[in-house]
Design a protein around this motif. Structure first.
Motif, short mmCIF file in Angstrom:
data_model
loop_
_atom_site.label_atom_id
_atom_site.label_comp_id
_atom_site.label_asym_id
_atom_site.label_seq_id
_atom_site.Cartn_x
_atom_site.Cartn_y
_atom_site.Cartn_z
N ASN A 215 -2.34 6.83 -2.93
CA ASN A 215 -1.33 5.80 -3.51
C ASN A 215 -1.04 5.86 -4.91
O ASN A 215 -1.93 6.26 -5.74
CB ASN A 215 -1.62 4.44 -3.27
CG ASN A 215 -1.79 4.00 -1.46
OD1 ASN A 215 -0.90 4.19 -0.91
ND2 ASN A 215 -2.98 3.83 -0.93
N ASN A 241 -0.38 -0.28 -2.28
CA ASN A 241 -0.90 0.20 -0.92
C ASN A 241 0.12 0.53 0.01
O ASN A 241 0.35 -0.06 1.32
CB ASN A 241 -1.95 -0.74 -0.35
CG ASN A 241 -3.03 -1.00 -1.44
OD1 ASN A 241 -3.53 -0.18 -1.82
ND2 ASN A 241 -3.61 -1.96 -1.14
N ASN A 243 0.51 3.85 1.72
CA ASN A 243 -0.20 4.46 2.44
C ASN A 243 -1.19 4.05 3.09
O ASN A 243 -2.42 4.73 2.48
CB ASN A 243 -0.26 5.88 1.78
CG ASN A 243 -0.74 7.26 2.57
OD1 ASN A 243 -0.54 7.09 3.98
ND2 ASN A 243 -1.26 8.22 2.21
#
Length: 380
Positions: A215, A241, A243
């Protein structure tokens, strides 16, 4: 014998304290009388009047920093040898005293700083007009084509003018004696508090429970002076966040599925310089702080009404509050800083992080605790 010795020491202290106080009062009085005369003479380019005024001042106060600064300036203006006075200025660490004065004068409470520490500033008020006159004369000398300045004169004038030396100027010849003495002039930004914005990526290291993937992160830190061996940093990072996977979470006795949008880090680091030639600085460091991870859950919390100290009543009510996952954050990092032409620094940092997000009993999903980061930052 012991009683006699104690009595002698006590008598000496009682005698010395009034003498010291009297000397300071005399110095403050002479400084207050002489400063307007020196300022007027320099403003009117009446340079021949200044040495006698400085001699009168130094007879009562020793050699204040601004007195030696002014002597050097006059020698350069009159095209006389200034090497001995510059050497005296540096060997007595008056350059560092001047940098501290500049930093104090930059503060909003400079007047209060001076009133509380008059003797430290040689009874010479911060932001005094004489400071500005010396700065103007120093800048004029640096830009004049009528003067052939040597390297030490040019460096000291840059200090007096509160500017950084140009990068394309020839490097001064440094003697063995000078190498062993730290130089405060040439890069004032090193000695000041640094503001450090950063941008980078964070990624899990191994393991199968990669709830948080690779990230993007950004942050802002405050960095202590680069003149010291130990370097302190404090501030925050924010990881987006984007991913990540869902997390099973126990909220008020029920198992729910949550998804985090961001994780914030609040903390700092302690580093130690292992290499510093001004152009490049290498700093290994230890990192400690807390992580605050958003769960996406918002709850309403009721607060009672209250009276403030002035007797006014404020009604209570419901307020929204985010539910977060909080955990310790530890790490080891390594920073490399590289000086730019404007004397500021850019840097690269790589680090290992240990962040046990599932340490809380409310987090039901195993989450990877080991992460690596790579960040690019700018110190100004």
């Amino acid at each position: 014998m012991i009683r006699q010795f104690i009595f002698a020491v006590f008598a000496f202290i009682c005698f010395l304290a009034p003498q010291k106080t009297s000397a300071q009062e005399t110095c403050e009085k002479y400084t207050a009388e002489v400063l307007p005369l020196i300022t007027g003479a320099l403003n009117n380019n009446e340079f021949d009047k200044i040495p006698s005024l400085l001699n009168t001042l130094q007879a009562s106060c020793g050699i204040p920093e601004f007195s030696q600064r002014l002597r050097i300036l006059l020698l350069i203006i009159e095209k006389k040898d200034s090497g001995t006075e510059i050497e005296r200025y540096i060997s007595n660490q008056l350059d560092k005293t001047f940098v501290q004065r500049l930093d104090a004068a930059d503060r909003d409470d400079f007047a209060q700083q001076y009133e509380q520490n008059k003797s430290i500033y040689n009874f010479f008020p911060l932001r005094h007009p004489l400071d500005n006159l010396i700065k103007i004369r120093a800048r004029a000398l640096l830009s004049s084509t009528n003067y052939s300045l040597d390297d030490r004169e040019r460096d000291i004038l840059h200090l007096f003018a509160d500017t950084d030396s140009p990068e394309d100027e020839p490097a001064p010849q440094i003697t063995e004696q000078q190498k062993n003495r730290p130089q405060a002039y040439g890069n004032r930004s090193r000695s000041k508090l640094g503001y450090v914005p950063l941008i980078g990526v964070i990624s899990p290291l191994g393991g199968s429970n990669k709830i948080f993937g690779t990230n993007f992160m950004f942050g802002f830190m405050l960095m202590s002076s680069l003149e010291r061996k130990f370097i302190f940093e404090g501030g925050f990072h924010v990881r987006i966040n984007s991913n990540d996977k869902n997390i099973a979470y126990n909220y008020e006795g029920s198992d729910v599925t949550v998804n985090s949008s961001a994780t914030g880090f609040i903390g700092g680091s302690l580093g130690y310089k292992i290499f510093d030639n001004e152009k490049c600085i290498l700093i290994p460091k230890g990192i400690i702080g807390i992580d605050i991870t958003d769960t996406g859950i918002t709850e309403s919390v009721y607060s009672d009404g209250y009276y403030d100290p002035d007797g006014y009543y404020y009604e209570g009510g419901y307020n929204d509050r985010m539910v977060t996952i909080n955990n310790v954050h530890l790490g080891l990092g390594f920073s490399s800083l590289f000086q730019m032409k404007n004397k500021k620094y850019v840097g690269i940092e790589v680090a290992y992080h240990y962040a046990p997000y599932d340490a809380s009993s409310k987090v039901l999903t195993p989450i990877q605790s080991n992460y690596g980061t790579a960040a690019f930052f700018f110190r100004f």
